[in-house]
Every structure is written in C-alpha cells, then in structure tokens.
Design an enzyme around this catalytic site. Structure first.
Site, PDB file in Angstrom:
ATOM      1  N   ASP A  72      15.772 -46.165  15.478  1.00 21.05           N
ATOM      2  CA  ASP A  72      15.905 -45.118  16.486  1.00 21.05           C
ATOM      3  C   ASP A  72      15.526 -43.788  15.857  1.00 21.05           C
ATOM      4  O   ASP A  72      15.862 -43.536  14.701  1.00 21.05           O
ATOM      5  CB  ASP A  72      17.327 -45.046  17.047  1.00 21.05           C
ATOM      6  CG  ASP A  72      17.352 -44.182  18.292  1.00 21.05           C
ATOM      7  OD1 ASP A  72      16.901 -44.652  19.358  1.00 21.05           O
ATOM      8  OD2 ASP A  72      17.781 -43.007  18.216  1.00 21.05           O
TER       9      ASP A  72
HETATM   10  C1  LIG Z   1       9.254 -36.871  16.808  1.00 16.12           C
HETATM   11  C2  LIG Z   1       8.309 -38.000  17.115  1.00 16.12           C
HETATM   12  C3  LIG Z   1       8.718 -39.130  17.812  1.00 16.12           C
HETATM   13  N1  LIG Z   1       7.855 -40.142  18.086  1.00 16.12           N
HETATM   14  C4  LIG Z   1       8.291 -41.329  18.844  1.00 16.12           C
HETATM   15  C5  LIG Z   1       8.795 -42.483  17.976  1.00 16.12           C
HETATM   16  C6  LIG Z   1       9.645 -43.273  18.945  1.00 16.12           C
HETATM   17  O1  LIG Z   1       8.827 -44.246  19.594  1.00 16.12           O
HETATM   18  C7  LIG Z   1      10.100 -42.239  19.958  1.00 16.12           C
HETATM   19  C8  LIG Z   1      11.585 -41.995  19.843  1.00 16.12           C
HETATM   20  O2  LIG Z   1      12.260 -42.828  20.719  1.00 16.12           O
HETATM   21  P1  LIG Z   1      13.191 -44.045  20.295  1.00 16.12           P
HETATM   22  O3  LIG Z   1      14.295 -44.093  21.292  1.00 16.12           O
HETATM   23  O4  LIG Z   1      13.525 -43.992  18.849  1.00 16.12           O
HETATM   24  O5  LIG Z   1      12.246 -45.306  20.463  1.00 16.12           O
HETATM   25  P2  LIG Z   1      11.526 -45.888  21.739  1.00 16.12           P
HETATM   26  O6  LIG Z   1      12.392 -45.775  22.967  1.00 16.12           O
HETATM   27  O7  LIG Z   1      10.141 -45.308  21.816  1.00 16.12           O
HETATM   28  O8  LIG Z   1      11.369 -47.404  21.359  1.00 16.12           O
HETATM   29  P3  LIG Z   1      12.529 -48.509  21.091  1.00 16.12           P
HETATM   30  O9  LIG Z   1      13.864 -47.878  21.353  1.00 16.12           O
HETATM   31  O10 LIG Z   1      12.237 -49.612  22.055  1.00 16.12           O
HETATM   32  O11 LIG Z   1      12.314 -48.909  19.667  1.00 16.12           O
HETATM   33  O12 LIG Z   1       9.414 -41.032  19.679  1.00 16.12           O
HETATM   34  C9  LIG Z   1       6.532 -40.075  17.657  1.00 16.12           C
HETATM   35  O13 LIG Z   1       5.741 -40.993  17.909  1.00 16.12           O
HETATM   36  N2  LIG Z   1       6.116 -38.978  16.940  1.00 16.12           N
HETATM   37  C10 LIG Z   1       6.924 -37.924  16.657  1.00 16.12           C
HETATM   38  O14 LIG Z   1       6.487 -36.930  16.019  1.00 16.12           O
END
Ligand SMILES: Cc1cn([C@H]2C[C@H](O)[C@@H](COP(=O)(O)OP(=O)(O)OP(=O)(O)O)O2)c(=O)[nH]c1=O
Length: 222
Positions: A72
């Site tokens: 997460d």
């Molecule tokens: C800050 C930041 C986040 N992110 C993304 C990563 C994660 O996919 C998302 C954060 O949300 P999460 O809730 O961690 O993940 P998700 O809902 O996308 O997937 P799952 O819970 O099914 O594993 O933001 C980036 O791609 N680049 C960035 O710079």
C-alpha cells in the site's frame, strides 16, 4: 532466477508492471479491502494495516507454499494522509497543496506464504519535493486522467508533468513497489532463492540508486 510461484495481491497496473520486470512467474489477484483510515491511527500504522489486509485476502486457487505479495502506498503531508483523489476537484486540491513543498511517500509491503501464519512486513519512507507548478499545469494534468488512481493525485514517473524537483529515498517505492525492500523481505522466507532485484530496478528505471546497498544490508532507509 527464482522458481517460486508468486501472487501479487493487487489491482495496480504499476505494481504488476514492476513485478513483471523480474521475469518471475506470478499471477495477480484482486485485494479489495476497505482503505478508509481508522480514528487515532497515524499514517505509518494506516499504511501497514492496509498492506497487511491486502496480503491476507484469501486467494482461492493459491497453493500451500506459494508467495503472496501486497503493498500500500500513501502520500503524507504534515501528518495528513492523502490517498487517491475521489474526483477531479479533490485532485486539484491535493496537487495544489503539494506544490513547492516536501512531503513523504510511504509504501508498506506485506509478504506471506500460503498455509503459513507469518506475514513479513517492511515500510519504506521517501521524501519528495514538488516543483512550483501552476494552476493551469495542474488542470492540464488532471485532464490527462493520470492523477485519479494515484496516491496524492500524481505519478512521480509521469514524464510530462514531471512533478518532483528533489527526491530522497526509494524511487520504486514511490511508484508503489520498493524492489530492494521486497528482495530483503523475501530473503526471510526459508526456501527463497536470492535474486538481484536492485540491478533490475536500476536498469528499468534508468536510475543510479544511491541507497541500494544500504537497503540491502538492512538499514531502515528509503
Ligand atoms: C505517489 C505515487 C503513487 N503511485 C500509485 C502507486 C499505487 O498504485 C497507487 C497508490 O494506491 P494503493 O492503494 O497503494 O494501490 P492501488 O489501489 O493502486 O492498488 P492495490 O491496492 O490493488 O495494490 O498510487 C504512482 O504510481 N506514482 C506515484 O508517484
């Protein structure tokens, strides 16, 4: 190359892509849990709880011994948690509040083997300084659709918006999957064959990572 069978408990296309860099055999399974914060919970407790919850979601077809990986990612600005924006207005407010300031990105990892009770956990905290983008740039970025499924409403890896001017920590963690921390977590499992995820990560990101060695010797960094 390791021969273990992996499950990625995630819907995230970024996590899927990053795990696919490793050339491992893995399948994705949705990890749909309630991601709302609990009263009294600090950001670190929150992100760890969510990674753990995702890792513990039952995967009906997983076999004993197979390895489940979940993560997460949250953005933290002055102790306030910024998850994914609920709508475009929310994305604008988030991006505006992050501009020209430094915030933390925390990714929590959780890893378990099917059939065993233990869950291995790691957290990774990075500092990101955003550039002083204009309202018009925020609006154009929101129109691109990129912010809506990202914590804090941005992707550090977005080359067009290129939101960050300074960075300290693990770049892969900000993208959602800290690969060196994953490797050192997997090495705690009895039958895991070590791999060189640091080399793969740096090659894929085209990035000379200054903290890899320190992460791999177990320092609480990045
Ligand atoms: C800050 C930041 C986040 N992110 C993304 C990563 C994660 O996919 C998302 C954060 O949300 P999460 O809730 O961690 O993940 P998700 O809902 O996308 O997937 P799952 O819970 O099914 O594993 O933001 C980036 O791609 N680049 C960035 O710079």
């Amino acid at each position: 190359m390791t021969t273990a069978k992996f499950w990625l408990a995630s819907n995230s296309p970024r996590r899927r892509e990053m795990l696919s860099w490793l050339g491992w055999s893995f399948q994705s399974a949705p990890a749909n849990i309630d991601e709302s914060a609990l009263g009294g919970e600090n950001p670190l407790e929150h992100v760890k709880r969510l990674a753990l919850g995702k890792c513990q979601v039952k995967i009906d077809t997983a076999q004993p011994g197979e390895i489940v990986i979940a993560a997460d990612t949250i953005v933290v600005l002055e102790n306030a948690i910024l998850g994914k924006p609920v709508d475009e207005k929310d994305a604008f407010v988030m991006l505006k509040s992050l501009g020209d300031r430094t915030h933390q990105v925390i990714t929590a990892l959780a890893v378990r083997q099917v059939g065993l009770p233990d869950v291995q956990q790691e957290t990774c905290i990075s500092n990101v300084r955003m550039r002083n983008y204009s309202d018009a740039e925020i609006e154009a970025y929101i129109r691109s659709g990129d912010p809506m499924d990202k914590a804090g409403g941005y992707a550090i890896q977005n080359a067009q918006f290129h939101p960050a001017v300074n960075f300290a920590g693990c770049f892969a963690s900000v993208m959602g999957m800290p690969l060196c921390h994953l490797e050192r977590t997997l090495r705690r499992l009895a039958d895991y064959q070590p791999a060189d995820l640091a080399v793969i990560c740096q090659k894929k990101l085209n990035y000379a990572c200054p903290i890899t060695r320190r992460v791999m010797i177990g320092e609480n960094i990045g």
